[in-house]
Design a protein around this motif. Structure first.
Motif, PDB file in Angstrom:
ATOM      1  N   ALA A 124       0.840  -1.194   0.000  1.00 32.70           N
ATOM      2  CA  ALA A 124       0.000   0.000   0.000  1.00 32.70           C
ATOM      3  C   ALA A 124       0.877   1.247   0.000  1.00 32.70           C
ATOM      4  N   ILE A 125       0.303   2.318  -0.527  1.00 26.97           N
ATOM      5  CA  ILE A 125       0.974   3.618  -0.564  1.00 26.97           C
ATOM      6  C   ILE A 125       0.004   4.642   0.002  1.00 26.97           C
ATOM      7  N   ILE A 126       0.532   5.560   0.807  1.00 24.46           N
ATOM      8  CA  ILE A 126      -0.311   6.611   1.346  1.00 24.46           C
ATOM      9  C   ILE A 126       0.111   7.947   0.744  1.00 24.46           C
ATOM     10  N   GLU A 127      -0.861   8.735   0.359  1.00 20.33           N
ATOM     11  CA  GLU A 127      -0.629  10.102  -0.096  1.00 20.33           C
ATOM     12  C   GLU A 127      -1.177  11.001   0.998  1.00 20.33           C
ATOM     13  N   LYS A 128      -0.290  11.479   1.869  1.00 25.22           N
ATOM     14  CA  LYS A 128      -0.698  12.229   3.049  1.00 25.22           C
ATOM     15  C   LYS A 128      -1.246  13.603   2.697  1.00 25.22           C
ATOM     16  N   LEU A 179     -13.892  19.394  11.523  1.00 25.68           N
ATOM     17  CA  LEU A 179     -12.878  19.135  10.496  1.00 25.68           C
ATOM     18  C   LEU A 179     -13.103  17.823   9.767  1.00 25.68           C
ATOM     19  N   ARG A 180     -12.700  17.805   8.494  1.00 25.07           N
ATOM     20  CA  ARG A 180     -12.632  16.589   7.688  1.00 25.07           C
ATOM     21  C   ARG A 180     -11.208  16.528   7.137  1.00 25.07           C
ATOM     22  N   ILE A 181     -10.447  15.539   7.556  1.00 27.68           N
ATOM     23  CA  ILE A 181      -9.085  15.365   7.051  1.00 27.68           C
ATOM     24  C   ILE A 181      -9.150  14.279   5.989  1.00 27.68           C
ATOM     25  N   VAL A 182      -8.741  14.644   4.782  1.00 31.05           N
ATOM     26  CA  VAL A 182      -8.887  13.768   3.622  1.00 31.05           C
ATOM     27  C   VAL A 182      -7.505  13.431   3.070  1.00 31.05           C
ATOM     28  N   PHE A 183      -7.279  12.146   2.789  1.00 25.68           N
ATOM     29  CA  PHE A 183      -6.043  11.698   2.164  1.00 25.68           C
ATOM     30  C   PHE A 183      -6.332  10.431   1.376  1.00 25.68           C
ATOM     31  N   VAL A 184      -5.326   9.934   0.664  1.00 23.01           N
ATOM     32  CA  VAL A 184      -5.511   8.789  -0.239  1.00 23.01           C
ATOM     33  C   VAL A 184      -4.627   7.627   0.196  1.00 23.01           C
TER      34      VAL A 184
END
Length: 130
Positions: free
Chosen positions: A25-29, A101-106
């Motif tokens: 897996a890869i995270i895009e912070k 707040l809504r913290i959004v990442f992939v």
């Protein structure tokens, strides 16, 4: 015969190490200043998403490539670990809710983690039968 078995074992262990080094897996912070309120990263084996915050995390949900939610639940804690085998292969938009707040990442799942587990179980079962 022993040499042949030893060589086979060495080759197999090398192959499993090479496979283990491939990321699952890869995270895009999210690098926004307000997103720093929630620590979001993958663990060292890249099979679990780790969330930590000083404030309570209210909800967590993901939206996959089909625009459906695979994960959608109330957390109510300051720390949470999401096993990535709950997510299908592909791109997932992760939303962590800390009202307002809504913290959004992939998070991109590069291979189906459930298939890997099933393959290992099948392999172990077949060697037990031999």
């Amino acid at each position: 015969m022993k040499t042949k078995l030893l060589l086979t074992a060495m080759l197999l262990s090398g192959a499993s190490k090479a496979k283990a080094q491939q990321p699952t897996a890869i995270i895009e912070k999210n690098v926004n200043v307000t997103a720093k309120a929630v620590y979001h990263d993958l663990n060292s084996t890249r099979d679990t998403l780790i969330l930590k915050s000083d404030k309570k995390i209210n909800y967590l949900y993901t939206i996959n490539h089909d625009y459906s939610r695979e994960v959608d639940f109330y957390i109510g804690k300051t720390e949470y670990k999401l096993p990535l085998n709950k997510l299908s292969q592909g791109k997932h938009v992760v939303v962590v809710v800390q009202s307002p707040l809504r913290i959004v990442f992939v998070v991109k799942i590069l291979k189906d983690l459930n298939e890997d587990i099933e393959a290992v179980i099948t392999k172990v079962a077949s060697t037990d039968n031999d």
